[in-house]
Design a protein around this motif. Sequence first.
Motif, short mmCIF file in Angstrom:
data_model
loop_
_atom_site.label_atom_id
_atom_site.label_comp_id
_atom_site.label_asym_id
_atom_site.label_seq_id
_atom_site.Cartn_x
_atom_site.Cartn_y
_atom_site.Cartn_z
N LEU A 1 67.89 37.29 2.31
CA LEU A 1 66.35 38.03 1.24
C LEU A 1 65.36 37.40 1.84
CD1 LEU A 1 67.70 37.53 -2.72
CD2 LEU A 1 67.79 39.38 -1.30
N GLU A 2 64.93 36.76 2.46
CA GLU A 2 64.05 35.76 3.23
C GLU A 2 63.83 37.06 4.41
OE1 GLU A 2 64.13 30.75 3.29
OE2 GLU A 2 65.68 32.06 4.26
N LYS A 3 64.60 37.60 5.25
CA LYS A 3 64.90 38.82 6.32
C LYS A 3 64.16 39.48 5.48
CE LYS A 3 64.92 35.21 9.29
NZ LYS A 3 65.71 34.84 10.21
N THR A 4 65.00 40.31 4.80
CA THR A 4 64.93 41.62 3.69
C THR A 4 63.38 41.72 3.37
OG1 THR A 4 66.40 41.55 3.30
CG2 THR A 4 65.60 43.07 1.63
N ALA A 5 62.80 40.61 2.93
CA ALA A 5 61.20 40.42 2.39
C ALA A 5 60.30 40.31 3.32
CB ALA A 5 61.26 38.77 1.72
N LYS A 6 60.36 39.73 4.40
CA LYS A 6 59.80 39.87 5.75
C LYS A 6 59.60 41.31 6.75
CE LYS A 6 59.16 36.72 9.47
NZ LYS A 6 60.01 35.86 10.57
N ALA A 7 60.53 42.24 6.50
CA ALA A 7 60.45 43.35 6.58
C ALA A 7 60.29 44.09 5.71
CB ALA A 7 62.25 43.17 7.36
N LEU A 8 59.90 44.17 4.31
CA LEU A 8 60.36 45.64 3.47
C LEU A 8 58.70 45.49 2.55
CD1 LEU A 8 63.44 46.02 3.13
CD2 LEU A 8 62.33 47.68 4.80
N LYS A 9 58.21 43.57 2.96
CA LYS A 9 56.85 43.37 2.25
C LYS A 9 55.78 43.86 2.13
CE LYS A 9 55.66 39.08 3.73
NZ LYS A 9 55.07 37.94 3.81
N ASN A 10 55.57 44.79 3.45
CA ASN A 10 54.29 45.59 2.44
C ASN A 10 54.75 46.95 2.14
OD1 ASN A 10 52.51 43.40 3.19
ND2 ASN A 10 53.25 43.89 5.51
N LYS A 11 56.09 47.54 2.45
CA LYS A 11 56.04 48.61 2.73
C LYS A 11 57.42 48.94 0.79
CE LYS A 11 57.86 49.09 7.21
NZ LYS A 11 58.21 48.35 7.86
N ILE A 12 57.21 47.25 0.39
CA ILE A 12 58.36 48.15 -0.89
C ILE A 12 57.94 47.45 -1.84
CG2 ILE A 12 60.89 47.76 -2.00
CD1 ILE A 12 62.11 48.55 0.48
N ASN A 13 57.69 46.62 -2.84
CA ASN A 13 57.46 45.90 -4.27
C ASN A 13 58.42 44.91 -4.72
OD1 ASN A 13 54.82 45.65 -4.06
ND2 ASN A 13 54.87 47.42 -5.42
N ILE A 14 59.29 43.65 -4.14
CA ILE A 14 60.40 42.89 -4.44
C ILE A 14 60.36 42.04 -4.79
CG2 ILE A 14 63.06 42.44 -3.64
CD1 ILE A 14 62.09 44.00 -0.60
N ALA A 15 60.74 41.74 -6.16
CA ALA A 15 61.00 40.47 -6.65
C ALA A 15 62.53 40.41 -6.78
CB ALA A 15 60.81 40.19 -8.16
N VAL A 16 62.41 38.38 -7.16
CA VAL A 16 64.56 37.69 -6.60
C VAL A 16 64.26 36.80 -7.78
CG1 VAL A 16 65.72 36.76 -5.78
CG2 VAL A 16 64.03 38.21 -4.91
#
Lengths: 215, 114
Positions: A47-62
Amino acid sequence: MMKIKVKKKILAKNEDFAAANQKFFKKKNILCINMISSPGSGKTTILEKTAKALKNKINIAVIEGDLYTKLDAERIRATGLEAVQIETKGACHLTAEQITNSLHKFDTDNLDIIVIENIGNLVCPSDFDLGETVRVVVLSVAEGDDKCKKYPNSFAQADVLLINKTDLARYLDFNVKMVRKDVLKLNKDLKIFEISAKTTAGMEKWFKWLKKAIR
Amino acid sequence: MHEMMVAENIVETILAQVQKKSGKVTRVVISCGQINAINDEALKFAFEAIAAGTICQGAKLKIKHIPLKAVCNSCHKKFNFDLYEPQCPKCGKSDFLIGDDVPLILEEIEFEKK
């Protein structure tokens, strides 16, 4: 002596909350991922790596589930994502009601994805529908290649399998081919990605899948 | 031990059916599918603990396991799907259609009327 036929669903309460959650995700157009695995398979790192890669493209919450501590929610927040921690104080799985209560803590209007990191346990969480859109199971190569045979329930009900820590595979006798064959016997529609969250090898395909899934 | 939560839900469901004043529950029958992963011993243990102090105290719990039906796509053999042996018992192939698994159901309650 009286005998009455009941024919009632025992987990009806959980199912009602799960149905409400599912409706909510649909209405808000949110992809909800229920992530299940053993402890230490690398869910939080993924999740950390996914957040890092996608956070400016997709809005994710955990939503983080653990027996004790807020450590994982803190790790997720450090990446810039919003996170809510559920501490079950010993319970081995999350329930749909806990998810309903956690959803109020987010501003869900602009979210694309909510990831529920379930309790590290390959047995119990698979029994409790949380109303998720997809179920992702993580298996790290350090756990051994026999886990899908030993804990088939989790694998039989998943949509995606992430085989993690592939950077360690050369030190371990983990037969990826056999695992692929075994899980597809249980679940022929399962989508499988081989990744290393540590080195991010193979994660591009997982990111691509996520981007496609929210469309 | 998700059986603890299942046991809690069994007792709750029973209490919603049988009024406290109407008697004492002596036997409970439930059914479960294959994906529920219910362990009889763990569920009976949990049920006994949760039932203590309620009208379900001391009630016998009978657990029926309902098989998951499958049909082989190769030889068309109908068989009960085993999660721990996911292949056709006749031809050994692993290409089959699996039916729907049943949820956990509270089937019947027996109780002694006061």
